[in-house]
Scaffold this active site. Structure first.
Site, mmCIF file in Angstrom:
data_model
loop_
_atom_site.group_PDB
_atom_site.id
_atom_site.type_symbol
_atom_site.label_atom_id
_atom_site.label_comp_id
_atom_site.label_asym_id
_atom_site.label_seq_id
_atom_site.Cartn_x
_atom_site.Cartn_y
_atom_site.Cartn_z
ATOM 1 N N GLU A 60 -11.812 8.507 7.569
ATOM 2 C CA GLU A 60 -12.320 7.944 6.317
ATOM 3 C C GLU A 60 -13.713 7.364 6.475
ATOM 4 O O GLU A 60 -14.553 7.458 5.570
ATOM 5 C CB GLU A 60 -11.349 6.884 5.788
ATOM 6 N N HIS A 129 0.818 3.679 2.053
ATOM 7 C CA HIS A 129 0.396 4.694 1.091
ATOM 8 C C HIS A 129 0.352 4.181 -0.345
ATOM 9 O O HIS A 129 -0.431 4.667 -1.155
ATOM 10 C CB HIS A 129 1.329 5.909 1.160
#
Length: 325
Positions: A60, A129
Site C-alpha cells: 500500500e 477488513h
C-alpha cells in the site's frame, strides 16, 4: 436509466472517467485483468488497456507513493486500497504527503488523487477488513472524505471525486455493493462533494447517518411510521467537509436528533456532527442528542457482528427515547 447495484454504478463511473480523460489511471492490487477483489474494475482492463489500469505489488505504501508522483506529473490517479483496514500502511502518503502538498507548494500544484477502498461490517470478513476508519481521514486537513449510501450517489460522487483537484478518500461499504438496485442515469453526471441529502422529510426527529447506516435509518423510519412518528433522514454523503447548513436546518426544524454511525462511538465522525450541532443549534434542541454507534472495542470477529453493529432497532429505540423525554 439503468437499474444498477452500487458496485455496477462505481464501475460505470470509472469507465466514464477513463474514457473522458486520458490522464486518468487506475491501479492497485488485482484491479487489472481480475477486476479487483469485488470486481469493481471488471472488464475495464480489456477495454482501456494495461497502460491505463494495472496491478501493483502488495504494498500500500508503494501505491500511495506512485499516486503522488503521477499526480505531480499531471495525471489523475485513482488508487485502490484493497480493504480500508490496510490504510495504516499508506497513512504517510495520504495524510503526511498528499494532504499537505498544495500547502507545501504554495498553491502552485494540484494533487487530484482519488483513493478508493471498500470497508464496513455485516459480511463476516476476516480481521482488519471491515473497520470503519473514516474518522482518521475526516480529522486530516487537506483530504476530503466521501461515503455513498446508494448507487445513484455512488456514481455521481465518484465522478465528482475523480474530477476534484485535491485528494479524496472514497469509501464503499461492502454490504451495500450488491444488496439492492436503483435507477442510475446513463452517461456523465456528478453529485457535488460537501452536500448532504435529505433522504426523507419528517417533523418529530432528525436521524443523521451515512453509508450503510442510511439503510438502517430508512428501515427504522418505516417502523416508526407505524406509530405515527415522523422522522427526517439526513444522509451526510461527504463526512468531510460536513454540510453544516443542511444539518442545522433539519435540527432547527425537528428539535430532536439521533446521530448514527457504524464506527465505534469514539472513532467516527459522529462526535464532530454533535459538536457542530451543540455549538450552532443548541437553543433549537428539545432533548439531548442521542448517539447510536458501535461499542468502544476493537472490531469484533464475524460471528458476533450482528450483536456488535448498530441496527434499525437501535435507531427506533433512540427515537422513542427522544419522544418520551
Amino acid at each position: 436509466m439503468a437499474n444498477l447495484t452500487l458496485i455496477e454504478a462505481i464501475r460505470d463511473a470509472l469507465d466514464i472517467a477513463l474514457t473522458q480523460d486520458k490522464k486518468t489511471l487506475i491501479f492497485g492490487e488485482d484491479v487489472g485483468k481480475n477486476g479487483g477483489v469485488f470486481r469493481a474494475t471488471e472488464g475495464l482492463f480489456d477495454k482501456h488497456g494495461e497502460e491505463r489500469i494495472f496491478n501493483t505489488p502488495l504494498a500500500e505504501s508503494g501505491i500511495g507513493g506512485l499516486a503522488i508522483g503521477l499526480a505531480l506529473e499531471g495525471f489523475r490517479p485513482i488508487m485502490e486500497i484493497q480493504f480500508f483496514g490496510f490504510v495504516f500502511e499508506v497513512m504517510d502518503s495520504v495524510v503526511g504527503q498528499a494532504a499537505r502538498t498544495r500547502y507545501r507548494l504554495g498553491n502552485t500544484r494540484n494533487l487530484p488523487i482519488t483513493i478508493r477502498s471498500p470497508f464496513g461490517g455485516g459480511v463476516a470478513t476476516p480481521e482488519l477488513h471491515a473497520d470503519s476508519l473514516e474518522g482518521l481521514m475526516a480529522q486530516s486537513p487537506g483530504v476530503k472524505v466521501v461515503i455513498p449510501s446508494n448507487p445513484y450517489d455512488a456514481k455521481g460522487l465518484l465522478l465528482a471525486s475523480i474530477e476534484d483537484n485535491d485528494p479524496v478518500v472514497f469509501l464503499e461499504h461492502m454490504k451495500l455493493y450488491r444488496s439492492f438496485r436503483e435507477e442510475v442515469p446513463e452517461g456523465h453526471y456528478t453529485v457535488p462533494l460537501g452536500e448532504a441529502n435529505v433522504v426523507q422529510e419528517g417533523t418529530d426527529a432528525t436521524i443523521i447517518a451515512y453509508g450503510a447506516m442510511v439503510r438502517e435509518a430508512i428501515a427504522a423510519a418505516e417502523e416508526l411510521k407505524k406509530e405515527n412518528i415522523s422522522v427526517e433522514i439526513v444522509d451526510l454523503r461527504t463526512v468531510y467537509p460536513l454540510d453544516i447548513k443542511t444539518i442545522t436546518a433539519s435540527v432547527e426544524k425537528t428539535g430532536k436528533v439521533v446521530m448514527v454511525q457504524e464506527a465505534q462511538r469514539q472513532a467516527g465522525v459522529g462526535e464532530k456532527v454533535i459538536s457542530e450541532i451543540s455549538q450552532r443549534s443548541i437553543l433549537s434542541l428539545e432533548a439531548p442528542i442521542k448517539f447510536v454507534a458501535a461499542p468502544n472495542t476493537v472490531y469484533t470477529f464475524g460471528m458476533a457482528e450482528k450483536d456488535w453493529l448498530p441496527n434499525a432497532a437501535d435507531i427506533v429505540a433512540a427515537v422513542k427515547e427522544l419522544q418520551e423525554f
